[in-house]
Design an enzyme around this catalytic site. Sequence first.
Site, mmCIF file in Angstrom:
data_model
loop_
_atom_site.group_PDB
_atom_site.id
_atom_site.type_symbol
_atom_site.label_atom_id
_atom_site.label_comp_id
_atom_site.label_asym_id
_atom_site.label_seq_id
_atom_site.Cartn_x
_atom_site.Cartn_y
_atom_site.Cartn_z
ATOM 1 N N ASP A 1 2.264 2.612 -4.151
ATOM 2 C CA ASP A 1 3.042 2.151 -5.288
ATOM 3 C C ASP A 1 4.459 2.733 -5.220
ATOM 4 O OD1 ASP A 1 2.949 0.772 -7.930
ATOM 5 O OD2 ASP A 1 3.386 2.788 -8.694
ATOM 6 N N GLU B 1 -3.653 11.001 12.977
ATOM 7 C CA GLU B 1 -4.594 12.089 13.223
ATOM 8 C C GLU B 1 -6.031 11.613 13.035
ATOM 9 O OE1 GLU B 1 -6.002 16.020 10.746
ATOM 10 O OE2 GLU B 1 -3.847 15.623 10.853
#
Length: 577
Positions: free
Chosen positions: A232, A282
């Site tokens: 957002d 990752e």
Amino acid sequence: MLTATVGNGSSADPSPVVTTGLPHSTAQRWWRDAVIYQVYVRSFLDSTGDGIGDLAGVRTGLPYLKKLGVDGVWLSPFYPSPQHDHGYDVADYCDVDPVYGDLAEFDGLVADAHRLGLKVLLDIVPNHCSSEHPWFRAALAEGPGGTSRSLFHFADGRGTDGELPPNNWRAMFGGPAWSRVTEPDGTPGQWYLHMFTPEQPDLNWRNPVVGDMFEKVLRFWLDRGVDGFRIDVAAGLYKHPELPDSPDPEADERTRDSVNPLAWNQPEVHQVWRDWRALCEEYTALDGRDRLLVGEVSVRTPREQAAYVRPDELHQAFFFHLLTARWDIDVFRTVISEALTDIAETGSTVTWVLNNHDQVRTVTRYATEPGGGPGAVSEATSGGEHGPARARAAALLMLALPGAAYVYQGEELGLPEVVDLPDDVLTDPIFHRTGSRRGVRDGCRVPLPWSGHASPFGFTKDAEAARPWLPQPEWFAEHSTERAVADTRSFWHLYREGLHLRRSLPQLGEGTLRWLDSPPQVLAFVRGDGLVCAINFGTDPVPAPVPGAPLLASGDCPEGTLPGSTAAWWITASDPR
């Protein structure tokens, strides 16, 4: 990296090619051409009978979404919240509000979605939190100079006694962007910044503690198996460090958009997305599953948006310029060409969108002559003379474009906007802050109709015990899922057929787009090896651009013709030129 070239868009230049994508080793990543369905949890399906949609309701609806043919779901915020802005005021980023369920229900939803082959994206709100978040409560309790206040934008007021706001900024949802607090000793005190409502204080991302907290939040949900995040206000987070006056302080309030250059799109925000991208990589390195970051990036131009989807930042950013384009062939062609050119240069793909939970529904928006831009409202029950046809054509056009797409719940039913909700049921803070219905978003958030002939139309399991949180009009019966699935000429079947073809035809998804010469008011392009999409922006029918070719998908197109406000796909024996 492949480059992009595009012609000047004139009818005399019918064959420019727009090329998108990365080398083959990375081009197969699921998100690059995925179609994601936006679930506004509160209005999707209620499993408990309280009139409010919930996570168990989403679980129940997953087979429906699988049958429709989407690749995943984006869930609106379901975190603990006082619901001043229906979850976009977050009080706890690592839990589920009891009205929507609990963490066990969420884990079950993710497991069910993955069994069906659907991805799950969460809505994350990093620009602001709830005024009931423990951080903000601590900031109020500590008083000026407290460490908790540095997590937000607290400042002394101007004027003799600090009675004036620190600057002249206005909030997007109306009113000043600053509110004054009462200090612990009972005296009038400092002011804090909120670019939306006073219940949503903006976080201060210049304090590294904020970034550290959100890293923990992302890991919490990634460890629970989510496939990514919709972010957002992704162009927000950082404000100008000096918080100066704006030369146009009412710009955000006037436009209902993030346009104040001192409050949005600051250069420091890009390091946040580099950090978040590294975190996603990752996790991908552990199991080979890409985790997606898609941003709500409200900026002026495609070139500015492209800066957010560079290879080490966000994977995607919603391309709102198509959503805001008026119904005009030249506007659409320019918007599409600019998107493919600018975004392709980054190695990303364009993320197309026609609607979301903040916009007037497409059927209604397109109903107003000459084109019905955002905010336009027309006849509620039918979408006017042109609305449904244009919405069908735009959907087919979007699904034929290179890149990814997002579909807001109910668009596959052809739902018009509910424009006549009484004032006393409106919940949007825009209405309560301004007293005006302009830009109010409740009309596109009315709970979905699933079955039957009267409210609650299968939305809530106990029709006698509770009413939907927003009232459904009687004419919703014409747009119920049950009726749409049974009618092979419905919006639902148009979307399902288009989604199926996206997966079965190698010409679609990623790849190239080449404009074709075509009659006036007809926008036509070819994808890959002879797949043609054409859309008639006029009102008069024209001959089909590829006579005799098999019609694959249509927004109400008889063989051999292309009626006004219609799009269709054809496959040709050879590449048309």
